[in-house]
Design a protein around this motif. Structure first.
Motif, mmCIF file in Angstrom:
data_model
loop_
_atom_site.group_PDB
_atom_site.id
_atom_site.type_symbol
_atom_site.label_atom_id
_atom_site.label_comp_id
_atom_site.label_asym_id
_atom_site.label_seq_id
_atom_site.Cartn_x
_atom_site.Cartn_y
_atom_site.Cartn_z
ATOM 1 N N GLU A 1 0.826 -1.210 0.000
ATOM 2 C CA GLU A 1 0.000 0.000 0.000
ATOM 3 C C GLU A 1 0.859 1.257 0.000
ATOM 4 O OE1 GLU A 1 -3.592 2.243 2.501
ATOM 5 O OE2 GLU A 1 -2.975 0.199 3.057
ATOM 6 N N ILE A 2 1.922 1.264 0.799
ATOM 7 C CA ILE A 2 2.800 2.431 0.849
ATOM 8 C C ILE A 2 3.453 2.681 -0.496
ATOM 9 C CG2 ILE A 2 5.026 3.214 1.782
ATOM 10 C CD1 ILE A 2 4.122 2.102 4.495
ATOM 11 N N VAL A 3 3.970 1.635 -1.124
ATOM 12 C CA VAL A 3 4.647 1.794 -2.416
ATOM 13 C C VAL A 3 3.660 2.253 -3.478
ATOM 14 C CG1 VAL A 3 5.853 0.544 -4.247
ATOM 15 C CG2 VAL A 3 6.506 0.185 -1.856
ATOM 16 N N ALA A 4 2.442 1.699 -3.465
ATOM 17 C CA ALA A 4 1.439 2.105 -4.441
ATOM 18 C C ALA A 4 1.062 3.570 -4.300
ATOM 19 C CB ALA A 4 0.197 1.226 -4.297
ATOM 20 N N LYS A 5 1.210 4.109 -3.093
ATOM 21 C CA LYS A 5 0.900 5.517 -2.849
ATOM 22 C C LYS A 5 2.133 6.404 -2.943
ATOM 23 C CE LYS A 5 -3.207 4.590 -0.017
ATOM 24 N NZ LYS A 5 -3.832 4.671 1.337
ATOM 25 N N GLY A 6 3.240 5.837 -3.437
ATOM 26 C CA GLY A 6 4.405 6.654 -3.757
ATOM 27 C C GLY A 6 5.474 6.732 -2.699
ATOM 28 N N GLY A 7 5.374 5.931 -1.630
ATOM 29 C CA GLY A 7 6.314 6.081 -0.530
ATOM 30 C C GLY A 7 7.249 4.909 -0.334
ATOM 31 N N ASN A 8 8.084 5.014 0.687
ATOM 32 C CA ASN A 8 8.944 3.944 1.164
ATOM 33 C C ASN A 8 8.448 3.498 2.531
ATOM 34 O OD1 ASN A 8 10.473 4.617 -1.060
ATOM 35 N ND2 ASN A 8 12.305 5.199 0.082
ATOM 36 N N LEU A 9 8.672 2.224 2.845
ATOM 37 C CA LEU A 9 8.389 1.707 4.186
ATOM 38 C C LEU A 9 9.696 1.600 4.956
ATOM 39 C CD1 LEU A 9 6.820 0.294 6.477
ATOM 40 C CD2 LEU A 9 7.116 -1.863 5.219
ATOM 41 N N ALA A 10 9.765 2.274 6.111
ATOM 42 C CA ALA A 10 10.866 2.080 7.057
ATOM 43 C C ALA A 10 10.327 1.186 8.164
ATOM 44 C CB ALA A 10 11.359 3.410 7.607
ATOM 45 N N LEU A 11 10.678 -0.087 8.115
ATOM 46 C CA LEU A 11 10.175 -1.065 9.074
ATOM 47 C C LEU A 11 11.096 -1.091 10.279
ATOM 48 C CD1 LEU A 11 8.000 -3.280 9.534
ATOM 49 C CD2 LEU A 11 9.658 -4.907 8.590
ATOM 50 N N ASN A 12 10.568 -0.692 11.429
ATOM 51 C CA ASN A 12 11.388 -0.605 12.636
ATOM 52 C C ASN A 12 11.456 -1.951 13.351
ATOM 53 O OD1 ASN A 12 12.659 1.392 14.772
ATOM 54 N ND2 ASN A 12 11.394 -0.060 15.896
ATOM 55 N N VAL A 13 12.689 -2.424 13.568
ATOM 56 C CA VAL A 13 12.940 -3.678 14.266
ATOM 57 C C VAL A 13 13.886 -3.382 15.430
ATOM 58 C CG1 VAL A 13 13.821 -6.036 14.083
ATOM 59 C CG2 VAL A 13 12.658 -4.971 12.113
ATOM 60 N N PRO A 14 13.401 -3.375 16.668
ATOM 61 C CA PRO A 14 14.257 -2.999 17.797
ATOM 62 C C PRO A 14 15.065 -4.174 18.332
ATOM 63 C CG PRO A 14 11.998 -3.327 18.552
ATOM 64 C CD PRO A 14 11.994 -3.585 17.066
ATOM 65 N N PRO A 15 16.381 -4.019 18.466
ATOM 66 C CA PRO A 15 17.193 -5.080 19.064
ATOM 67 C C PRO A 15 16.909 -5.246 20.554
ATOM 68 C CG PRO A 15 18.537 -3.584 17.742
ATOM 69 C CD PRO A 15 17.200 -2.933 17.924
ATOM 70 N N GLN A 16 17.227 -6.416 21.059
ATOM 71 C CA GLN A 16 17.111 -6.722 22.477
ATOM 72 C C GLN A 16 18.256 -6.068 23.248
ATOM 73 O OE1 GLN A 16 15.138 -11.190 21.945
ATOM 74 N NE2 GLN A 16 17.273 -11.016 22.580
ATOM 75 N N PRO A 17 18.143 -5.977 24.563
ATOM 76 C CA PRO A 17 19.231 -5.378 25.352
ATOM 77 C C PRO A 17 20.541 -6.156 25.283
ATOM 78 C CG PRO A 17 17.483 -6.240 26.779
ATOM 79 C CD PRO A 17 16.951 -6.240 25.398
ATOM 80 N N ASP A 18 20.477 -7.460 24.931
ATOM 81 C CA ASP A 18 21.722 -8.240 24.856
ATOM 82 C C ASP A 18 22.408 -8.130 23.502
ATOM 83 O OD1 ASP A 18 20.101 -9.769 23.226
ATOM 84 O OD2 ASP A 18 20.290 -11.623 24.384
ATOM 85 N N GLY A 19 21.799 -7.424 22.539
ATOM 86 C CA GLY A 19 22.415 -7.214 21.236
ATOM 87 C C GLY A 19 21.868 -8.095 20.135
ATOM 88 N N ARG A 20 21.021 -9.058 20.465
ATOM 89 C CA ARG A 20 20.408 -9.891 19.437
ATOM 90 C C ARG A 20 19.109 -9.266 18.942
ATOM 91 N NH1 ARG A 20 19.099 -15.309 22.096
ATOM 92 N NH2 ARG A 20 18.616 -13.891 23.827
ATOM 93 N N LEU A 21 18.678 -9.701 17.769
ATOM 94 C CA LEU A 21 17.351 -9.344 17.301
ATOM 95 C C LEU A 21 16.364 -10.377 17.824
ATOM 96 C CD1 LEU A 21 18.115 -8.323 13.613
ATOM 97 C CD2 LEU A 21 17.914 -6.863 15.628
ATOM 98 N N PRO A 22 15.157 -9.960 18.194
ATOM 99 C CA PRO A 22 14.174 -10.905 18.719
ATOM 100 C C PRO A 22 13.886 -12.032 17.727
ATOM 101 C CG PRO A 22 13.472 -8.643 19.099
ATOM 102 C CD PRO A 22 14.662 -8.573 18.206
ATOM 103 N N ARG A 23 13.724 -13.235 18.246
ATOM 104 C CA ARG A 23 13.538 -14.406 17.387
ATOM 105 C C ARG A 23 12.351 -14.244 16.447
ATOM 106 N NH1 ARG A 23 13.435 -19.943 20.500
ATOM 107 N NH2 ARG A 23 15.552 -19.183 20.923
#
Length: 455
Positions: A320-342
């Motif tokens: 939907e975002i691309v069809a309306k002319g935009g980019n999606l910035a998908l936010n993925v927050p890392p865990q406090p230990d430095g890994r990404l959530p499973r």
């Protein structure tokens, strides 16, 4: 939109496209076309606050406490809370941080640029700045002896090695430096998102803050390799009496990096090269460069036991975002230990598999009417029009034999991406009728993606 409504519960709304100012420099015009080609960014909010699973920074502001402190359930003394929050640097030790693994996953998922929080409003610097000891490499932070201690440098280098462009997120506000939240000023301990003093009454103090801010920006612009975008948050800084002379530092930065785009959020003018809706998709197409930052779960910062979006939601949001002319910035927050959530890792791996098949209908495309309507979305590139038929979960149990597409172009043939065959079609009044073969239930996709090749 009034200034009061530009930021609501920490969410930055976007200015209308009529306020957008096209840059004059040819290189910046070219870079905006590059930006519009990218479509998919990985955004990462990360800092000491990840240890407590709260919204990033905002709970420090008393004026924003009504919405940002819901999860502060261990104390009612907000001055104690602020001290505890600012002391989180003393326990932040993400020893399981492996930037190469982050970059490898991002590359697989199809991200084209990274937006990384070098500093949020709380003032903690995720790079080896010379302007403060409140930083990831400061001696008070146990991570300062780690081989990856300069997190920003290692993240930027790892992602560049995978061909992913770099956007440096930088908050223009800084609630830790005494030049912004200065002790002993008229606000006392009752803080808000702005400075604790009137810059017009204390110009010497404000000049110190400007110098501090410019110096930090220039460190990032001159010592951390190629930066494609300077992504500036805290839009209230720069308005009314909070002029930080942004133009001076941006022009100085562009002497080193002439291609540099700037996203001075919600401010408008020459340095908001593209606009940034947040946690929302505009109702209508936007005909200037834009990017919507949307979290993969419910929070930009890491939150324990967070609720994640489904792969279907993520893909439908992207389309939907691309069809309306935009980019999606998908936010993925890392865990406090430095890994990404499973769960996030699983979603990004699946997103990458979908993009391998359907990415040609996303990357490098532009808008075409009717853009997005009902369950259909459209993009175009070269001599092709791409049509997405988005399927909801409840539609997986039955299949349409034909799909009407309201496109009046003359078409030579229609390809079904991911299915190695051309589809029969016939012209109807005001469009085309595509005939779709039957699939086994397990083969029904999240979205049909058709490539309509024009004469």
């Amino acid at each position: 939109m009034s200034e009061e409504k530009l930021v609501e519960q920490g969410v930055h709304h976007y200015l209308s496209e009529k306020n957008w100012v096209e840059p004059k420099e040819e290189i910046l015009k070219q870079r905006l076309e590059w930006f519009k080609d990218q479509k998919l960014a990985l955004m990462m909010h990360w800092g000491p606050y990840s240890q407590i699973g709260l919204v990033e920074s905002w709970a420090l502001s008393d004026e924003d406490g009504d919405w940002s402190r819901d999860d502060v359930d261990w104390t009612e003394d907000m001055e104690d809370f602020k001290r505890e929050y600012f002391d989180l640097n003393k326990t932040f030790n993400p020893i399981r941080f492996q930037p190469e693994k982050w970059a490898e996953l991002a590359h697989h998922a199809g991200f084209k640029y990274l937006i990384f929080t070098t500093k949020h409003h709380d003032g903690f610097s995720m790079w080896d700045t010379n302007e403060t000891e409140y930083k990831i490499t400061g001696k008070a932070c146990p991570f300062h002896l780690h081989k990856y201690a300069d997190i920003t440098r290692n993240v930027f280098d790892a992602f560049r090695d995978k061909g992913i462009a770099i956007a440096a997120y930088f908050s223009k506000a800084d609630w830790h430096t005494p030049y912004y939240w200065a002790p002993g000023m008229e606000r006392g301990s009752n803080m808000w998102r702005g400075p604790s003093y009137d810059p017009e009454q204390y110009p010497w103090m404000w000049d110190k803050f400007i110098s501090f801010t410019h110096n930090q920006m220039m460190e990032l612009m001159t010592k951390y390799g190629r930066i494609d975008i300077l992504w500036l948050d805290a839009g209230w800084v720069g308005k009314r009496n909070q002029d930080i002379r942004l133009g001076e530092v941006v022009e100085k930065a562009r002497k080193h990096q002439p291609w540099l785009l700037t996203a001075d959020r919600t401010v408008g003018g020459l340095y908001e090269n593209y606009i940034t809706p947040e946690q929302t998709i505009p109702e209508h197409p936007i005909h200037v460069p834009w990017e919507s930052c949307i979290s993969i779960a419910t929070s930009f910062a890491f939150k324990f036991e967070d609720e994640y979006k489904s792969l279907r939601e993520i893909i439908h949001t992207l389309v939907e975002i691309v069809a309306k002319g935009g980019n999606l910035a998908l936010n993925v927050p890392p865990q406090p230990d430095g890994r990404l959530p499973r769960k996030a890792v699983e979603l990004l791996q699946s997103l990458g598999e979908w993009m391998k098949v359907n990415g040609e209908a996303i990357y490098g495309t532009r808008m075409i009417a009717p853009y997005f309507q009902d369950n259909l979305a459209f993009t175009k590139k070269d001599n092709a029009i791409y049509c997405f038929r988005l399927l909801e979960e409840e539609e997986m149990s039955y299949q349409e034999e034909s799909i009407f597409i309201p496109i009046s172009e003359e078409i030579t043939h229609i390809e079904w991406l991911g299915v190695n065959q051309q589809l029969p079609f016939e012209y109807k009044e005001q469009g085309l009728q595509i005939h779709v073969p039957h699939l086994n239930k397990e083969e029904v996709p999240i979205a049909y993606v058709f490539k309509l090749v024009k004469r």
